[in-house]
Design a protein around this motif. Sequence first.
Motif, PDB file in Angstrom:
ATOM      1  N   LYS A   1      15.312  40.534  28.531  1.00 12.38           N
ATOM      2  CA  LYS A   1      15.719  41.881  28.105  1.00 12.38           C
ATOM      3  C   LYS A   1      14.517  42.767  27.817  1.00 12.38           C
ATOM      4  CE  LYS A   1      20.098  40.385  26.062  1.00 12.38           C
ATOM      5  NZ  LYS A   1      20.931  40.344  24.828  1.00 12.38           N
ATOM      6  N   ASN A   2      13.314  42.218  27.969  1.00 10.34           N
ATOM      7  CA  ASN A   2      12.107  42.984  27.671  1.00 10.34           C
ATOM      8  C   ASN A   2      12.147  43.548  26.250  1.00 10.34           C
ATOM      9  OD1 ASN A   2       9.763  43.232  29.165  1.00 10.34           O
ATOM     10  ND2 ASN A   2      10.237  45.248  29.972  1.00 10.34           N
ATOM     11  N   THR A   3      12.585  42.719  25.326  1.00  8.74           N
ATOM     12  CA  THR A   3      12.822  43.159  23.957  1.00  8.74           C
ATOM     13  C   THR A   3      12.272  42.151  22.956  1.00  8.74           C
ATOM     14  OG1 THR A   3      14.839  44.311  24.647  1.00  8.74           O
ATOM     15  CG2 THR A   3      14.596  43.848  22.299  1.00  8.74           C
ATOM     16  N   MET A   4      11.752  42.689  21.861  1.00  4.20           N
ATOM     17  CA  MET A   4      11.245  41.869  20.762  1.00  4.20           C
ATOM     18  C   MET A   4      12.041  42.212  19.513  1.00  4.20           C
ATOM     19  SD  MET A   4       7.396  41.918  19.103  1.00  4.20           S
ATOM     20  CE  MET A   4       7.419  43.675  18.852  1.00  4.20           C
ATOM     21  N   TYR A   5      12.100  41.264  18.573  1.00  5.68           N
ATOM     22  CA  TYR A   5      12.880  41.466  17.358  1.00  5.68           C
ATOM     23  C   TYR A   5      12.065  41.086  16.130  1.00  5.68           C
ATOM     24  CZ  TYR A   5      16.516  41.211  20.902  1.00  5.68           C
ATOM     25  OH  TYR A   5      17.273  41.409  22.034  1.00  5.68           O
ATOM     26  N   LEU A   6      12.456  41.646  15.007  1.00  9.05           N
ATOM     27  CA  LEU A   6      11.911  41.232  13.725  1.00  9.05           C
ATOM     28  C   LEU A   6      13.077  41.135  12.743  1.00  9.05           C
ATOM     29  CD1 LEU A   6       9.285  40.564  12.147  1.00  9.05           C
ATOM     30  CD2 LEU A   6       9.352  42.934  11.314  1.00  9.05           C
ATOM     31  N   GLN A   7      13.425  39.911  12.396  1.00  8.87           N
ATOM     32  CA  GLN A   7      14.459  39.693  11.400  1.00  8.87           C
ATOM     33  C   GLN A   7      13.802  39.684  10.027  1.00  8.87           C
ATOM     34  OE1 GLN A   7      17.915  39.288  11.769  1.00  8.87           O
ATOM     35  NE2 GLN A   7      17.916  39.371   9.538  1.00  8.87           N
ATOM     36  N   MET A   8      14.271  40.563   9.162  1.00 11.35           N
ATOM     37  CA  MET A   8      13.683  40.703   7.831  1.00 11.35           C
ATOM     38  C   MET A   8      14.743  40.379   6.786  1.00 11.35           C
ATOM     39  SD  MET A   8      11.465  44.190   8.371  1.00 11.35           S
ATOM     40  CE  MET A   8      12.906  45.233   8.482  1.00 11.35           C
ATOM     41  N   ASN A   9      14.492  39.347   6.020  1.00 12.18           N
ATOM     42  CA  ASN A   9      15.418  38.909   4.975  1.00 12.18           C
ATOM     43  C   ASN A   9      14.796  39.059   3.601  1.00 12.18           C
ATOM     44  OD1 ASN A   9      17.248  38.093   7.003  1.00 12.18           O
ATOM     45  ND2 ASN A   9      16.300  36.067   7.126  1.00 12.18           N
ATOM     46  N   SER A  10      15.636  39.020   2.581  1.00 11.75           N
ATOM     47  CA  SER A  10      15.171  39.111   1.190  1.00 11.75           C
ATOM     48  C   SER A  10      14.209  40.281   1.017  1.00 11.75           C
ATOM     49  CB  SER A  10      14.494  37.803   0.782  1.00 11.75           C
ATOM     50  OG  SER A  10      15.387  36.717   0.922  1.00 11.75           O
ATOM     51  N   LEU A  11      14.608  41.416   1.519  1.00 15.63           N
ATOM     52  CA  LEU A  11      13.729  42.579   1.499  1.00 15.63           C
ATOM     53  C   LEU A  11      13.428  43.040   0.081  1.00 15.63           C
ATOM     54  CD1 LEU A  11      15.190  44.436   4.565  1.00 15.63           C
ATOM     55  CD2 LEU A  11      12.795  43.794   4.278  1.00 15.63           C
ATOM     56  N   LYS A  12      12.214  43.545  -0.092  1.00 16.43           N
ATOM     57  CA  LYS A  12      11.727  44.018  -1.379  1.00 16.43           C
ATOM     58  C   LYS A  12      11.331  45.488  -1.257  1.00 16.43           C
ATOM     59  CE  LYS A  12       9.658  39.458  -2.178  1.00 16.43           C
ATOM     60  NZ  LYS A  12       8.393  38.736  -2.479  1.00 16.43           N
ATOM     61  N   PRO A  13      11.338  46.215  -2.349  1.00 16.07           N
ATOM     62  CA  PRO A  13      10.916  47.625  -2.286  1.00 16.07           C
ATOM     63  C   PRO A  13       9.528  47.790  -1.663  1.00 16.07           C
ATOM     64  CG  PRO A  13      11.992  47.203  -4.374  1.00 16.07           C
ATOM     65  CD  PRO A  13      11.865  45.871  -3.684  1.00 16.07           C
ATOM     66  N   GLU A  14       8.648  46.828  -1.859  1.00 17.66           N
ATOM     67  CA  GLU A  14       7.302  46.927  -1.280  1.00 17.66           C
ATOM     68  C   GLU A  14       7.281  46.725   0.223  1.00 17.66           C
ATOM     69  OE1 GLU A  14       8.273  45.036  -3.874  1.00 17.66           O
ATOM     70  OE2 GLU A  14       7.244  43.075  -3.857  1.00 17.66           O
ATOM     71  N   ASP A  15       8.400  46.374   0.811  1.00 16.39           N
ATOM     72  CA  ASP A  15       8.500  46.298   2.267  1.00 16.39           C
ATOM     73  C   ASP A  15       8.780  47.671   2.883  1.00 16.39           C
ATOM     74  OD1 ASP A  15      10.241  43.208   1.867  1.00 16.39           O
ATOM     75  OD2 ASP A  15       8.149  43.478   2.458  1.00 16.39           O
ATOM     76  N   THR A  16       9.005  48.659   2.058  1.00 20.74           N
ATOM     77  CA  THR A  16       9.246  50.014   2.540  1.00 20.74           C
ATOM     78  C   THR A  16       8.043  50.529   3.315  1.00 20.74           C
ATOM     79  OG1 THR A  16      10.777  50.577   0.759  1.00 20.74           O
ATOM     80  CG2 THR A  16       9.656  52.407   1.856  1.00 20.74           C
ATOM     81  N   ALA A  17       8.280  50.922   4.557  1.00 15.38           N
ATOM     82  CA  ALA A  17       7.193  51.361   5.439  1.00 15.38           C
ATOM     83  C   ALA A  17       7.788  51.811   6.762  1.00 15.38           C
ATOM     84  CB  ALA A  17       6.207  50.228   5.687  1.00 15.38           C
ATOM     85  N   VAL A  18       6.946  52.435   7.569  1.00 17.57           N
ATOM     86  CA  VAL A  18       7.288  52.639   8.973  1.00 17.57           C
ATOM     87  C   VAL A  18       6.801  51.408   9.730  1.00 17.57           C
ATOM     88  CG1 VAL A  18       6.943  54.057  11.019  1.00 17.57           C
ATOM     89  CG2 VAL A  18       7.103  55.136   8.760  1.00 17.57           C
ATOM     90  N   TYR A  19       7.687  50.820  10.493  1.00 18.79           N
ATOM     91  CA  TYR A  19       7.373  49.604  11.243  1.00 18.79           C
ATOM     92  C   TYR A  19       7.135  49.966  12.703  1.00 18.79           C
ATOM     93  CZ  TYR A  19       8.435  46.650   7.281  1.00 18.79           C
ATOM     94  OH  TYR A  19       8.409  46.030   6.047  1.00 18.79           O
ATOM     95  N   TYR A  20       6.013  49.480  13.233  1.00 19.93           N
ATOM     96  CA  TYR A  20       5.613  49.771  14.598  1.00 19.93           C
ATOM     97  C   TYR A  20       5.576  48.490  15.421  1.00 19.93           C
ATOM     98  CZ  TYR A  20       3.866  54.172  12.642  1.00 19.93           C
ATOM     99  OH  TYR A  20       3.750  55.379  12.013  1.00 19.93           O
ATOM    100  N   CYS A  21       6.027  48.590  16.656  1.00 20.93           N
ATOM    101  CA  CYS A  21       5.849  47.477  17.569  1.00 20.93           C
ATOM    102  C   CYS A  21       4.698  47.792  18.526  1.00 20.93           C
ATOM    103  CB  CYS A  21       7.127  47.173  18.347  1.00 20.93           C
ATOM    104  SG  CYS A  21       7.794  48.526  19.343  1.00 20.93           S
ATOM    105  N   ALA A  22       4.085  46.739  19.037  1.00 15.20           N
ATOM    106  CA  ALA A  22       2.917  46.907  19.889  1.00 15.20           C
ATOM    107  C   ALA A  22       2.821  45.758  20.868  1.00 15.20           C
ATOM    108  CB  ALA A  22       1.656  46.985  19.028  1.00 15.20           C
ATOM    109  N   ALA A  23       2.114  46.005  21.976  1.00 14.45           N
ATOM    110  CA  ALA A  23       1.924  44.983  22.999  1.00 14.45           C
ATOM    111  C   ALA A  23       0.444  44.862  23.336  1.00 14.45           C
ATOM    112  CB  ALA A  23       2.724  45.331  24.251  1.00 14.45           C
TER     113      ALA A  23
END
Length: 123
Positions: free
Chosen positions: A75-97
């Motif tokens: 599918k030419n796709t990548m994933y990021l499963q994020m569990n037990s999220l914390k307020p300090e995880d607040t951010a803009v998330y970027y993917c890169a190759a």
Amino acid sequence: VQLQASGGGLVQAGGSLRLSCAASGRTFSTYIWGWFRQAPGKEREFVAAISPSGGSTVYADSLKGRFTISRDNAKNTMYLQMNSLKPEDTAVYYCAADRSYRLSTTIRDYDYWGQGTQVTVSS
């Protein structure tokens, strides 16, 4: 060549989100894929990276056990499963190759970047 990150949003602390990064314009099955994030007022930082086969991964030490990176080359796709999220995880998330053959945690090693998706974790 375009990377499109999606899946961000607002979630309460302890919740989960799954980010996706879809590539178009070429096949990225031979590339290293990575996730980075940038919180307000802070520098962009490494989150996780995955090898072309998906058999090798590396994570930022502080995120091990909570985040899981994966990819679907068909599918030419990548994933990021994020569990037990914390307020300090607040951010803009970027993917890169990265066109190299070595897993890298360094921003400058990555050749292609997506536009980012906002993740906000409320307390």
